[in-house]
Write a protein that holds these residues in place. Sequence first.
Motif, mmCIF file in Angstrom:
data_model
loop_
_atom_site.group_PDB
_atom_site.id
_atom_site.type_symbol
_atom_site.label_atom_id
_atom_site.label_comp_id
_atom_site.label_asym_id
_atom_site.label_seq_id
_atom_site.Cartn_x
_atom_site.Cartn_y
_atom_site.Cartn_z
ATOM 1 N N GLY A 180 35.579 -31.085 -95.552
ATOM 2 C CA GLY A 180 34.915 -31.230 -94.264
ATOM 3 C C GLY A 180 33.989 -32.428 -94.297
ATOM 4 N N ASP A 181 32.735 -32.220 -93.909
ATOM 5 C CA ASP A 181 31.777 -33.318 -93.954
ATOM 6 C C ASP A 181 30.982 -33.342 -95.257
ATOM 7 O OD1 ASP A 181 30.240 -31.078 -93.596
ATOM 8 O OD2 ASP A 181 29.240 -31.770 -91.758
ATOM 9 N N GLN A 182 31.419 -32.536 -96.229
ATOM 10 C CA GLN A 182 30.736 -32.492 -97.532
ATOM 11 C C GLN A 182 31.438 -33.409 -98.533
ATOM 12 O OE1 GLN A 182 29.942 -28.372 -98.878
ATOM 13 N NE2 GLN A 182 30.565 -27.720 -96.826
ATOM 14 N N ARG A 183 30.638 -34.095 -99.338
ATOM 15 C CA ARG A 183 31.164 -34.940 -100.412
ATOM 16 C C ARG A 183 30.466 -34.588 -101.721
ATOM 17 N NH1 ARG A 183 31.969 -41.200 -98.215
ATOM 18 N NH2 ARG A 183 33.119 -40.672 -96.296
ATOM 19 N N TYR A 184 31.250 -34.499 -102.780
ATOM 20 C CA TYR A 184 30.702 -34.219 -104.098
ATOM 21 C C TYR A 184 31.147 -35.328 -105.051
ATOM 22 C CZ TYR A 184 30.462 -29.503 -102.085
ATOM 23 O OH TYR A 184 30.229 -28.416 -101.269
ATOM 24 N N LEU A 185 30.204 -36.083 -105.584
ATOM 25 C CA LEU A 185 30.515 -37.124 -106.558
ATOM 26 C C LEU A 185 30.498 -36.504 -107.947
ATOM 27 C CD1 LEU A 185 31.007 -40.086 -107.336
ATOM 28 C CD2 LEU A 185 28.511 -40.381 -107.403
ATOM 29 N N VAL A 186 31.590 -36.641 -108.665
ATOM 30 C CA VAL A 186 31.729 -36.059 -109.995
ATOM 31 C C VAL A 186 31.771 -37.176 -111.027
ATOM 32 C CG1 VAL A 186 33.155 -34.616 -111.484
ATOM 33 C CG2 VAL A 186 32.994 -34.105 -109.038
ATOM 34 N N GLU A 187 30.900 -37.089 -112.011
ATOM 35 C CA GLU A 187 30.853 -38.109 -113.050
ATOM 36 C C GLU A 187 32.081 -38.002 -113.963
ATOM 37 O OE1 GLU A 187 28.619 -40.567 -113.356
ATOM 38 O OE2 GLU A 187 27.712 -39.847 -111.500
ATOM 39 N N PRO A 188 32.554 -39.114 -114.497
ATOM 40 C CA PRO A 188 33.701 -39.065 -115.414
ATOM 41 C C PRO A 188 33.262 -38.642 -116.810
ATOM 42 C CG PRO A 188 32.925 -41.307 -115.250
ATOM 43 C CD PRO A 188 32.072 -40.502 -114.300
ATOM 44 N N LEU A 189 34.220 -38.217 -117.618
ATOM 45 C CA LEU A 189 33.945 -37.979 -119.031
ATOM 46 C C LEU A 189 33.744 -39.333 -119.703
ATOM 47 C CD1 LEU A 189 34.010 -35.690 -121.278
ATOM 48 C CD2 LEU A 189 36.328 -36.492 -121.760
ATOM 49 N N LYS A 190 32.729 -39.454 -120.534
ATOM 50 C CA LYS A 190 32.498 -40.717 -121.237
ATOM 51 C C LYS A 190 33.599 -40.938 -122.272
ATOM 52 C CE LYS A 190 29.054 -43.120 -124.090
ATOM 53 N NZ LYS A 190 29.622 -44.404 -123.735
ATOM 54 N N VAL A 191 34.287 -42.080 -122.158
ATOM 55 C CA VAL A 191 35.404 -42.398 -123.048
ATOM 56 C C VAL A 191 35.166 -43.766 -123.685
ATOM 57 C CG1 VAL A 191 37.885 -42.860 -123.186
ATOM 58 C CG2 VAL A 191 37.033 -41.047 -121.678
ATOM 59 N N ASP A 192 35.153 -43.815 -125.000
ATOM 60 C CA ASP A 192 34.909 -45.075 -125.704
ATOM 61 C C ASP A 192 36.189 -45.871 -125.927
ATOM 62 O OD1 ASP A 192 32.117 -44.648 -125.943
ATOM 63 O OD2 ASP A 192 32.461 -43.341 -127.673
ATOM 64 N N THR A 245 41.785 -22.287 -108.284
ATOM 65 C CA THR A 245 42.494 -21.011 -108.175
ATOM 66 C C THR A 245 41.802 -19.891 -108.945
ATOM 67 O OG1 THR A 245 43.968 -21.648 -110.003
ATOM 68 C CG2 THR A 245 44.738 -22.079 -107.754
ATOM 69 N N ASN A 246 40.784 -20.251 -109.724
ATOM 70 C CA ASN A 246 40.037 -19.235 -110.461
ATOM 71 C C ASN A 246 38.599 -19.096 -109.968
ATOM 72 O OD1 ASN A 246 41.624 -17.994 -112.936
ATOM 73 N ND2 ASN A 246 42.318 -20.111 -112.709
ATOM 74 N N GLY A 247 38.344 -19.601 -108.756
ATOM 75 C CA GLY A 247 37.080 -19.328 -108.092
ATOM 76 C C GLY A 247 35.901 -20.193 -108.465
ATOM 77 N N PHE A 248 36.128 -21.345 -109.091
ATOM 78 C CA PHE A 248 35.028 -22.241 -109.449
ATOM 79 C C PHE A 248 34.503 -22.967 -108.208
ATOM 80 C CE2 PHE A 248 36.736 -21.353 -113.493
ATOM 81 C CZ PHE A 248 35.867 -21.784 -114.485
ATOM 82 N N GLU A 249 33.235 -23.374 -108.251
ATOM 83 C CA GLU A 249 32.685 -24.235 -107.206
ATOM 84 C C GLU A 249 33.428 -25.568 -107.228
ATOM 85 O OE1 GLU A 249 30.387 -23.440 -104.983
ATOM 86 O OE2 GLU A 249 30.138 -21.413 -105.822
ATOM 87 N N LEU A 250 33.494 -26.238 -106.070
ATOM 88 C CA LEU A 250 34.272 -27.474 -105.979
ATOM 89 C C LEU A 250 33.809 -28.543 -106.963
ATOM 90 C CD1 LEU A 250 34.829 -27.827 -102.122
ATOM 91 C CD2 LEU A 250 36.459 -27.054 -103.862
ATOM 92 N N ALA A 251 32.502 -28.697 -107.138
ATOM 93 C CA ALA A 251 32.005 -29.703 -108.082
ATOM 94 C C ALA A 251 32.459 -29.389 -109.502
ATOM 95 C CB ALA A 251 30.483 -29.783 -108.012
ATOM 96 N N ASP A 252 32.497 -28.104 -109.856
ATOM 97 C CA ASP A 252 32.958 -27.717 -111.191
ATOM 98 C C ASP A 252 34.467 -27.899 -111.338
ATOM 99 O OD1 ASP A 252 30.460 -27.089 -112.218
ATOM 100 O OD2 ASP A 252 30.525 -25.038 -111.440
#
Length: 331
Positions: free
Chosen positions: A256-268, A289-296
């Motif tokens: 919808g009008d919500q945005r969640y910025l998710v940080e990447p895994l640090k990769v060397d 499908t297992n009920g996690f919050e969208l950011a998770d």
Amino acid sequence: MTKFDVLTVGNAIVDIIARCEEDFLVDNTITKGAMNLIDADRSALLYSRMGPAIEMSGGSAGNTAAGVASFGGKAAYFGKVSNDKLGEIFRHDMNAQGVHFATRPLGGTPPTATSMIFVTPDGERSMNTYLGACVELGPEDVQEDVVAQSRVTYFEGYLWDPPRAKEAIRECARIAHAHGQETSMTLSDSFCVDRYRGEFLDLMRSGTVDIVFANRTEALSLYQTSDFDTALTQLAKDCKLAAVTMSEHGSMILFGDQRYLVEPLKVDNVVDTTGAGDLYAAGFLFGYTNGFELADCGRLGSLAAGLVIQQIGPRMQSPLKQAAQQVGIIL
């Protein structure tokens, strides 16, 4: 109670992965970073020219199904192989990774699909795919009980190349929605978007597809704009839920009008980007499908994508469930 978390539908392909230098791509007129469709003769020629290689079951949606299973999820898969050696390899790999795969194989012609994947020193992969048996996937391969018992049915945009697969996808969507389940797709790559932009937009705007996965380049291509924010805004309007990956800048979840910025895994050290988007979708859909919050859900996707690019090939060499527990995502 559903039997499967995620059903994925895609081109069943055995990946043949080898390292190469940049000039190899130039000398063999291979478009870097893209999925190049080739015929049997071209496939044989490239195979004769490639160096030492690794063979494993692949295909975008197959990688996602394997990723869901690696997290401990319940995954199923539809895809067409032939009754040949490579088909046996593909079937064994999928079943060994805990994925339900019972699509009836062809008798032997055309042969199981292959993708010659050349990985350059920067970790970028260039795919050269002979579809073979993949083009024979059709509505008769749709197992209604599996679709009805899957919380999300996910398919790859690449499936829009073989015509009969479109019928299978539409049938899957009909069954899924009739049973109160959801559908999802990945745009696959910007060249695929260029070929089917109108059809992809129709799938989203008609409600045939609920959840969309894309990377930055694909999102820009979909809306034919150079402004990323414009593409994100329009994508949020066109589908229920979307996840857009942005390489080292993480990912953006749109609801919808919500945005969640998710940080990447640090990769060397990026070894091979093959399957990064596929594994991101696996992590996200497992969480969803297992009920996690969208950011998770996004964090699970970033974890899986970040881990897979540190190895050769798109199938995880150690369980993603274990990796998630180690970083405290799954308690």
